[in-house]
Design a protein around this motif. Structure first.
Motif, PDB file in Angstrom:
ATOM      1  N   UNK A  42      17.481 -10.174  60.561  1.00 29.42           N
ATOM      2  CA  UNK A  42      18.245  -8.384  60.516  1.00 29.42           C
ATOM      3  C   UNK A  42      19.898  -8.541  60.332  1.00 29.42           C
ATOM      4  N   UNK A  43      20.099  -7.997  59.702  1.00 28.13           N
ATOM      5  CA  UNK A  43      21.480  -8.444  59.649  1.00 28.13           C
ATOM      6  C   UNK A  43      22.639  -7.269  59.237  1.00 28.13           C
ATOM      7  N   UNK A  44      23.995  -7.198  59.962  1.00 26.72           N
ATOM      8  CA  UNK A  44      24.683  -5.742  59.165  1.00 26.72           C
ATOM      9  C   UNK A  44      25.748  -6.448  58.419  1.00 26.72           C
ATOM     10  N   UNK A  45      25.522  -6.616  57.658  1.00 26.03           N
ATOM     11  CA  UNK A  45      25.834  -7.014  56.604  1.00 26.03           C
ATOM     12  C   UNK A  45      27.517  -6.103  56.207  1.00 26.03           C
ATOM     13  N   UNK A  85      30.461  -0.309  58.777  1.00 28.26           N
ATOM     14  CA  UNK A  85      29.165   0.558  58.754  1.00 28.26           C
ATOM     15  C   UNK A  85      28.277  -0.354  59.594  1.00 28.26           C
ATOM     16  N   UNK A  86      27.284  -0.574  60.897  1.00 21.98           N
ATOM     17  CA  UNK A  86      26.981  -0.378  61.768  1.00 21.98           C
ATOM     18  C   UNK A  86      25.225  -0.775  61.973  1.00 21.98           C
ATOM     19  N   UNK A  87      25.139  -0.539  60.463  1.00 21.85           N
ATOM     20  CA  UNK A  87      23.834  -0.407  59.701  1.00 21.85           C
ATOM     21  C   UNK A  87      23.037  -1.653  60.239  1.00 21.85           C
ATOM     22  N   UNK A  88      21.794  -2.104  60.327  1.00 24.27           N
ATOM     23  CA  UNK A  88      21.884  -2.965  60.123  1.00 24.27           C
ATOM     24  C   UNK A  88      19.963  -3.685  59.157  1.00 24.27           C
ATOM     25  N   UNK A  89      20.568  -4.449  58.699  1.00 24.94           N
ATOM     26  CA  UNK A  89      19.373  -4.691  57.227  1.00 24.94           C
ATOM     27  C   UNK A  89      18.090  -5.697  57.456  1.00 24.94           C
ATOM     28  N   UNK A  90      17.794  -5.452  57.262  1.00 23.73           N
ATOM     29  CA  UNK A  90      16.410  -7.271  56.507  1.00 23.73           C
ATOM     30  C   UNK A  90      15.502  -7.050  55.864  1.00 23.73           C
ATOM     31  N   UNK A 129      19.513 -15.691  54.536  1.00 20.91           N
ATOM     32  CA  UNK A 129      18.509 -15.561  55.924  1.00 20.91           C
ATOM     33  C   UNK A 129      17.496 -14.160  55.558  1.00 20.91           C
ATOM     34  N   UNK A 130      18.605 -12.729  55.200  1.00 19.07           N
ATOM     35  CA  UNK A 130      18.263 -11.418  54.613  1.00 19.07           C
ATOM     36  C   UNK A 130      15.844 -11.792  54.196  1.00 19.07           C
TER      37      UNK A 130
END
Length: 125
Positions: A53-56, A61-66, A47-48
């Motif tokens: 966009x995923x909050x791993x 931590x509420x940071x979203x990554x892509x 998915x990444x």
């Protein structure tokens, strides 16, 4: 966010293992859970790889990554998965080699995509 966070991968894997165990009664729950966990992790990372966009690290931590390397349902990435499925079908006794083939091809696809994207951005900057 929960099922697509690392914290959600183990419960999903355990539920999947328990479900599969209804048909594979001789298999150990540990082996089934580990296999399901690898599948869940690969889903998360694919998915990444395909731009989700995923909050791993949620809920810590509420940071979203892509990492948008390919598009969702990218025909080339799907083709790599089909090649992997065919390799497993043709050579069922060598699953590690089939997995390695898929990983090498996905890295190759990613390299080409990242390189051509950078070239296009430089050309149109």
């Amino acid at each position: 966010a929960g099922t697509h966070a690392l914290v959600g991968t183990l419960p999903v894997a355990l539920l999947t293992a328990l479900f599969v165990r209804t048909w594979a009664r001789e298999a150990s729950i540990g082996a089934l859970t580990f296999g399901a966990w690898l599948g869940v992790l690969s889903h998360l990372f694919f998915d990444l790889y395909s731009g989700a966009t995923i909050r791993m690290l949620w809920p810590l931590v509420d940071q979203a990554w892509t990492v948008p390397i390919v598009a969702m349902a990218d025909p080339i990435a799907i083709g790599v998965m089909v090649v992997g499925a065919l390799a497993l079908w043709v050579w069922p006794r060598v699953p590690r080699q089939a997995a390695a083939l898929v990983l090498v091809l996905l890295v190759l696809v990613a390299s080409v995509k990242v390189t051509t994207r950078a070239m296009a951005q430089r050309a149109h900057a």
